[in-house]
Scaffold this active site. Structure first.
Site, PDB file in Angstrom:
ATOM      1  N   LYS A  78       0.901  -1.082   0.013  1.00 22.58           N
ATOM      2  CA  LYS A  78      -0.127  -0.055   0.124  1.00 22.58           C
ATOM      3  C   LYS A  78       0.902   1.178   0.000  1.00 22.58           C
ATOM      4  O   LYS A  78       0.559   2.124   0.799  1.00 22.58           O
ATOM      5  CB  LYS A  78      -0.954  -0.025   1.044  1.00 22.58           C
ATOM      6  CG  LYS A  78      -1.871  -1.166   1.507  1.00 22.58           C
ATOM      7  CD  LYS A  78      -2.592  -1.719  -0.102  1.00 22.58           C
ATOM      8  CE  LYS A  78      -3.498  -0.728  -0.479  1.00 22.58           C
ATOM      9  NZ  LYS A  78      -3.931  -1.041  -1.965  1.00 22.58           N
ATOM     10  N   GLY A  80       1.583   2.612  -3.137  1.00 23.12           N
ATOM     11  CA  GLY A  80       1.450   3.179  -4.358  1.00 23.12           C
ATOM     12  C   GLY A  80       2.287   2.165  -5.420  1.00 23.12           C
ATOM     13  O   GLY A  80       2.402   2.548  -6.499  1.00 23.12           O
ATOM     14  N   THR A  81       2.231   0.833  -5.189  1.00 16.47           N
ATOM     15  CA  THR A  81       2.659  -0.192  -5.940  1.00 16.47           C
ATOM     16  C   THR A  81       2.060  -0.263  -7.310  1.00 16.47           C
ATOM     17  O   THR A  81       2.857  -0.441  -8.307  1.00 16.47           O
ATOM     18  CB  THR A  81       2.661  -1.463  -5.249  1.00 16.47           C
ATOM     19  OG1 THR A  81       3.174  -1.494  -3.991  1.00 16.47           O
ATOM     20  CG2 THR A  81       3.260  -2.564  -6.217  1.00 16.47           C
ATOM     21  N   TRP A  83       0.579   1.913  -9.074  1.00 16.41           N
ATOM     22  CA  TRP A  83       0.891   3.106  -9.946  1.00 16.41           C
ATOM     23  C   TRP A  83       2.330   2.734 -10.312  1.00 16.41           C
ATOM     24  O   TRP A  83       2.496   2.937 -11.787  1.00 16.41           O
ATOM     25  CB  TRP A  83       0.744   4.387  -8.798  1.00 16.41           C
ATOM     26  CG  TRP A  83       1.174   5.745  -9.880  1.00 16.41           C
ATOM     27  CD1 TRP A  83       1.005   5.954 -11.012  1.00 16.41           C
ATOM     28  CD2 TRP A  83       1.828   6.819  -9.057  1.00 16.41           C
ATOM     29  NE1 TRP A  83       1.369   7.228 -11.298  1.00 16.41           N
ATOM     30  CE2 TRP A  83       1.819   7.733 -10.126  1.00 16.41           C
ATOM     31  CE3 TRP A  83       2.249   7.174  -8.034  1.00 16.41           C
ATOM     32  CZ2 TRP A  83       2.469   9.009 -10.186  1.00 16.41           C
ATOM     33  CZ3 TRP A  83       2.636   8.430  -7.590  1.00 16.41           C
ATOM     34  CH2 TRP A  83       2.749   9.331  -8.855  1.00 16.41           C
ATOM     35  N   HIS A 143       7.082  -7.996  -2.440  1.00 18.78           N
ATOM     36  CA  HIS A 143       7.157  -7.177  -1.436  1.00 18.78           C
ATOM     37  C   HIS A 143       8.220  -7.777  -0.362  1.00 18.78           C
ATOM     38  O   HIS A 143       8.359  -7.308   0.740  1.00 18.78           O
ATOM     39  CB  HIS A 143       5.652  -7.213  -0.434  1.00 18.78           C
ATOM     40  CG  HIS A 143       4.572  -6.520  -0.992  1.00 18.78           C
ATOM     41  ND1 HIS A 143       4.914  -5.271  -1.640  1.00 18.78           N
ATOM     42  CD2 HIS A 143       3.231  -6.794  -1.384  1.00 18.78           C
ATOM     43  CE1 HIS A 143       3.590  -4.937  -2.101  1.00 18.78           C
ATOM     44  NE2 HIS A 143       2.631  -5.775  -1.821  1.00 18.78           N
ATOM     45  N   SER A 173      -3.615   3.363   4.525  1.00 15.16           N
ATOM     46  CA  SER A 173      -4.158   2.797   3.347  1.00 15.16           C
ATOM     47  C   SER A 173      -4.322   1.272   3.504  1.00 15.16           C
ATOM     48  O   SER A 173      -5.295   0.560   2.972  1.00 15.16           O
ATOM     49  CB  SER A 173      -3.071   2.901   2.126  1.00 15.16           C
ATOM     50  OG  SER A 173      -3.536   2.723   1.146  1.00 15.16           O
ATOM     51  N   GLY A 301      -5.202   7.735  -3.260  1.00 15.27           N
ATOM     52  CA  GLY A 301      -3.837   8.211  -3.896  1.00 15.27           C
ATOM     53  C   GLY A 301      -3.352   9.703  -3.388  1.00 15.27           C
ATOM     54  O   GLY A 301      -2.629  10.145  -4.277  1.00 15.27           O
TER      55      GLY A 301
END
Length: 333
Positions: A78, A80-81, A83, A143, A173, A301
Site C-alpha cells: 500500500k 503506490g505499488t 501506480w 514485497h 491505506s 492516492g
C-alpha cells in the site's frame, strides 16, 4: 479476532491446507499471532507473513533464478505499488506501443497487477513456475524484504526499484484495504485501534514497516547501481523528474524528442495517472484470478490523508517510532 470458517471466506482469505512438510514444520517453530485479517501470521527471518504468503516466500527463495537483465519492483504494501507497476511497464514498452498506434495499450484492458506479477503470486499458483514466456527484460514485483530475497537476485546484475511511503499514510491505506477485503456478510472488521497497535509493534503484512524500508535504503546507498530508492511522496511531487531518473537508472533514457516534442514522458504519466487508471472499466468492474476486485486497489492516492483518521496520541506514537528506527540513517519519510 478469531478465524471464521473457511467456507465463508473468498479463496484469498482461506487458510492454506496443502502446506509442504517443510513449511508446516517451520511454522511450528515460529512466533505466530492473528493478523489484521482472520488468518494467522508468522514471524520468519524478522518479518511477519500470512501462512499463504510464507509458503510462497519459501518457494521463491528455493526456485527463483534472477537473470542479469531482470527488473524487480519492490515495495512496502500500500505504498503506490499499482501506480509504479503501470509506470514501469509503460516505460519499458514505450517504443513498441508508441510505434504501433493501432494496438491498444495493455493498461487499457488489464490491471497493472496482471501485467507485472508478484513473484509471490506466481509461486502460490505453481511451486516452480515456468517463466520462459516472459520477454527480456523480465519485469516482476515483490514485497519481500532485502534480507530475504533469493540469493540470485542479490548476486546477479538485476536491477531493483524500491518504493515506500510515509508510515502514517501507509498504515491508513493498509487498514482501509484490509477492511475492503473482508466480506461484509461475515460481519468481521479490522478495528482502527487494534490494527494500529499491531502496525506499531511490527505485526503487519511484510512488517515491521521500518525494517523493510531501512533494508532497501541501506542497500541503495551501498549499491546505487543496483537499487533505486524512491518514495511515493517524491513521485507525487515531481513525477516528470522521477520518471526520467527511473529511465536513466534502467538504461532506457528518454530522448530529447520524447522529453519535449514527442510527449513521451507526459504521455506515460497521463496514461498511468490515478485519475485515468481508476476510471477504466477493467479497474472498476474487473477481478484478478485470486478473486480480488480491481477497484479495491484504488482508493484516493493522496498524500497526507492520515490526518482524517489518526488521533494526536497515534500520531505521536508512530512519529516517535519512526524517529527511533531511522535515527542516524539519514532517512526521512
Amino acid at each position: 479476532m478469531s478465524a471464521p470458517n473457511n467456507s465463508r471466506l473468498p479463496k484469498y482469505l482461506q487458510e492454506v491446507d496443502n502446506l509442504t512438510d517443510e513449511c508446516r514444520e517451520l511454522i511450528s517453530t515460529l512466533p505466530s499471532e492473528m493478523g489484521w485479517l482472520p488468518m494467522f501470521m508468522h514471524f520468519y527471518q524478522g518479518i511477519w507473513y500470512s501462512t499463504r504468503t510464507l509458503k510462497a516466500i519459501l518457494q521463491v527463495q528455493h526456485h527463483f533464478r534472477a537473470l542479469d537483465s531482470d527488473i524487480v519492483l519492490v515495495s512496502t504494501p500500500k505504498s503506490g505499488t499499482i501506480w509504479l507497476k503501470a509506470i514501469l511497464f509503460s516505460l519499458l514498452n514505450r517504443s513498441y506501443y508508441h510505434s504501433n498506434k493501432k494496438v491498444d495499450h495493455p493498461l487499457l484492458r488489464k490491471n497493472p497487477h496482471e501485467l507485472v506479477p508478484f513473484l509471490e503470486s506466481l509461486h502460490m499458483l505453481d511451486t516452480n513456475p515456468d517463466l520462459s514466456s516472459f520477454t527480456s527484460p523480465r519485469l516482476f514485483a515483490t514485497h519481500i524484504p532485502f534480507g530475504s530475497l533469493p540469493e540470485s537476485m542479490k548476486n546477479s546484475k538485476c536491477k531493483i526499484v524500491y518504493l515506500c511511503r510515509n508510515p502514517k499514510d501507509t498504515y491508513v491505506s493498509l487498514w482501509q484495504f484490509t477492511n475492503n477485503l473482508l466480506p461484509k456478510e461475515t460481519g468481521t472488521t479490522s478495528p482502527l485501534e487494534e490494527t494500529f497497535d499491531k502496525f506499531c509493534r511490527g505485526v503487519s503484512m511484510y512488517g515491521p514497516f521500518w525494517d523493510h524500508v531501512l533494508g532497501y535504503y541501506k542497500a541503495s546507498l551501498e549499491m546505487p547501481h543496483k537499487v533505486f530508492f524512491l518514495t511515493y511522496e517524491e513521485m507525487k511531487e515531481k513525477p516528470r523528474e522521477q520518471l526520467k531518473r527511473l529511465a536513466d537508472f534502467l538504461g532506457c533514457p528518454f530522448s530529447e524528442d520524447e522529453e519535449e516534442v514527442d510527449g513521451g514522458v507526459d504521455e506515460i504519466l497521463r496514461l498511468c495517472s490515478f485519475n485515468n487508471l481508476s476510471k477504466l472499466e477493467v479497474n472498476q468492474n474487473g477481478k484478478l484470478s485470486t478473486g480480488h476486485e480491481n477497484k479495491s486497489f484504488f482508493r484516493k492516492g493522496e498524500v497526507g490523508d492520515w490526518v482524517s483518521y489518526l488521533t494526536p496520541d497515534m500520531i505521536e506514537r508512530i512519529d516517535r517510532i519512526t524517529e527511533e528506527k531511522f535515527h542516524g540513517s539519514g532517512l526521512k519519510l
